[in-house]
Design a protein around this motif. Structure first.
Motif, short mmCIF file in Angstrom:
data_model
loop_
_atom_site.label_atom_id
_atom_site.label_comp_id
_atom_site.label_asym_id
_atom_site.label_seq_id
_atom_site.Cartn_x
_atom_site.Cartn_y
_atom_site.Cartn_z
N PRO A 22 27.84 30.37 47.08
CA PRO A 22 29.15 30.67 46.46
C PRO A 22 29.79 29.45 45.81
O PRO A 22 30.56 29.59 44.85
CB PRO A 22 29.99 31.18 47.64
N GLY A 79 30.94 38.66 35.19
CA GLY A 79 30.40 39.71 36.06
C GLY A 79 29.08 39.31 36.68
O GLY A 79 28.83 39.55 37.87
N PHE A 80 28.24 38.65 35.87
CA PHE A 80 26.95 38.17 36.37
C PHE A 80 27.16 37.21 37.54
O PHE A 80 26.54 37.34 38.59
CB PHE A 80 26.21 37.47 35.22
N LEU A 81 28.07 36.25 37.34
CA LEU A 81 28.31 35.24 38.38
C LEU A 81 28.97 35.84 39.62
O LEU A 81 28.66 35.45 40.76
CB LEU A 81 29.16 34.11 37.82
N SER A 133 23.12 41.86 36.41
CA SER A 133 22.82 40.88 37.45
C SER A 133 22.22 41.55 38.69
O SER A 133 21.23 41.08 39.26
CB SER A 133 24.11 40.15 37.80
N ALA A 152 28.03 29.40 42.33
CA ALA A 152 28.52 30.48 41.47
C ALA A 152 29.98 30.24 41.09
O ALA A 152 30.38 30.47 39.95
CB ALA A 152 28.37 31.83 42.18
N PHE A 174 34.07 30.52 46.85
CA PHE A 174 33.86 30.80 45.42
C PHE A 174 35.11 30.44 44.61
O PHE A 174 35.03 29.73 43.61
CB PHE A 174 33.53 32.30 45.26
N ILE A 204 32.55 42.59 32.44
CA ILE A 204 32.33 42.34 33.87
C ILE A 204 31.44 43.43 34.46
O ILE A 204 30.48 43.14 35.20
CB ILE A 204 33.68 42.26 34.63
N LEU A 220 31.45 40.50 44.91
CA LEU A 220 31.86 41.87 44.58
C LEU A 220 31.60 42.83 45.74
O LEU A 220 32.09 43.95 45.73
CB LEU A 220 31.10 42.37 43.34
N ARG A 221 30.85 42.39 46.72
CA ARG A 221 30.46 43.28 47.80
C ARG A 221 31.65 43.66 48.69
O ARG A 221 32.51 42.84 48.98
CB ARG A 221 29.39 42.61 48.67
N TYR A 222 31.64 44.91 49.11
CA TYR A 222 32.69 45.43 49.99
C TYR A 222 32.84 44.54 51.22
O TYR A 222 33.95 44.18 51.62
CB TYR A 222 32.34 46.86 50.41
N GLU A 223 31.70 44.17 51.81
CA GLU A 223 31.73 43.37 53.04
C GLU A 223 32.40 42.02 52.81
O GLU A 223 33.07 41.48 53.69
CB GLU A 223 30.31 43.13 53.58
N GLN A 225 28.56 38.84 40.75
CA GLN A 225 27.51 39.56 41.48
C GLN A 225 26.56 38.60 42.19
O GLN A 225 26.19 38.80 43.34
CB GLN A 225 26.75 40.47 40.51
N ARG A 226 26.18 37.51 41.49
CA ARG A 226 25.26 36.53 42.10
C ARG A 226 25.91 35.82 43.28
O ARG A 226 25.26 35.48 44.24
CB ARG A 226 24.79 35.49 41.06
N GLY A 227 27.20 35.58 43.18
CA GLY A 227 27.91 34.95 44.29
C GLY A 227 28.20 35.92 45.42
O GLY A 227 28.77 35.55 46.42
N GLN A 228 27.82 37.20 45.22
CA GLN A 228 27.98 38.28 46.21
C GLN A 228 29.44 38.62 46.48
O GLN A 228 29.74 39.35 47.42
CB GLN A 228 27.29 37.90 47.54
N THR A 256 33.22 33.60 52.06
CA THR A 256 32.46 33.48 50.80
C THR A 256 33.38 33.46 49.58
O THR A 256 33.23 32.63 48.68
CB THR A 256 31.48 34.66 50.67
N TRP A 311 23.47 33.73 45.29
CA TRP A 311 23.54 32.29 45.07
C TRP A 311 24.57 31.71 46.02
O TRP A 311 25.44 32.39 46.52
CB TRP A 311 23.94 31.99 43.62
N LEU A 326 36.40 42.78 52.08
CA LEU A 326 37.12 43.10 53.31
C LEU A 326 36.99 41.98 54.32
O LEU A 326 37.92 41.69 55.06
CB LEU A 326 36.59 44.41 53.90
N GLY A 360 27.89 42.95 33.00
CA GLY A 360 27.26 41.74 33.54
C GLY A 360 26.88 41.89 35.00
O GLY A 360 25.79 41.49 35.42
N ALA A 361 27.78 42.48 35.79
CA ALA A 361 27.50 42.66 37.21
C ALA A 361 26.33 43.62 37.41
O ALA A 361 25.47 43.40 38.27
CB ALA A 361 28.75 43.17 37.94
#
Lengths: 67, 132
Positions: free
Chosen positions: B11, A15-17, B85, B14, A43, B78, A24-27, A19-22, A39, B9, A30, B81-82
């Motif tokens: 991608p 989950g941390f990774l 983060s 990550a 990943f 998840i 999880l974002r809606y943008e 989120q950091r890799g962005q 992105t 970060w 989609l 963690g998210a």
């Protein structure tokens, strides 16, 4: 019990990774479906190819017949 | 802390770390990453509270006993963690209607939530149809 803790820890790190890799974002989600934002593709390919590269590059020299 | 929103970060980085995490998980616990079975299990657990006899008689639930397992805690992790983060790097941002949606379909929250729910149903149906 141990196996459950491993799951929880792996989940937190994952989950941390994410989120950091962005990713999880809606943008980003989609954007990937609309082929506007690569992105998530970067990943995912990186997450698959990197362990593959590590595992093959360390053993490839030991293959019989490898030049 | 500097605002790192919309940066995050690289991608590739990550993703690479995630790849190593996947390898480590299989190495340590023999478990591959997955999520959708846990949603089914949670649904089963809720259903067990309402109608335990029906759950006990369904072939699928006999085969996949509703219980908290590795993957269930993985999915919970998840979320945790998210959230950690996002908070640590100051990019936590609740968003009822994403700008991309608003630009196309307008600012109506009910409409947005209804479509998100329907999308979730389709995504979960597809995930289970494909076996996860």
């Amino acid at each position: 019990m141990n196996i459950l803790i491993y799951g929880f820890i792996a989940g937190i790190l994952f989950g941390f990774l994410l989120q950091r890799g962005q990713v999880l974002r809606y943008e980003k989600q989609l954007g990937a479906l609309r082929l506007l934002d690569m992105t998530i593709v970067k990943f995912m390919l990186s997450s698959i190819l990197w362990p593959w590269w590590v595992s093959t590059s360390s053993t490839i020299w030991a293959w019989p017949g490898f030049p | 802390m500097v605002n790192t929103f919309e940066k995050g970060w690289n991608p590739y980085l990550a993703g690479a770390l995630t790849g190593l995490l996947m390898v480590g998980s299989v190495w340590l616990s023999g478990k591959f990453f997955g999520a959708s079975t846990s949603f089914v299990r949670t649904a089963n657990m809720v259903e067990s509270l309402v109608d335990p006899e029906r759950v006990a008689s369904m072939a699928y639930f006999v085969r996949n006993v509703p219980k908290i397992d590795w993957q269930w805690l993985f999915v919970l992790g998840i979320l945790v963690g998210a959230f950690v983060s996002a908070k640590l790097f100051a990019d936590f941002r609740p968003e009822a209607v994403p700008p991309m949606w608003e630009a196309r379909f307008g600012p109506d929250r009910v409409k947005r939530n209804a479509v998100a729910f329907a999308g979730g149903v389709v995504a979960m149906f597809g995930a289970r149809l494909a076996g996860g």
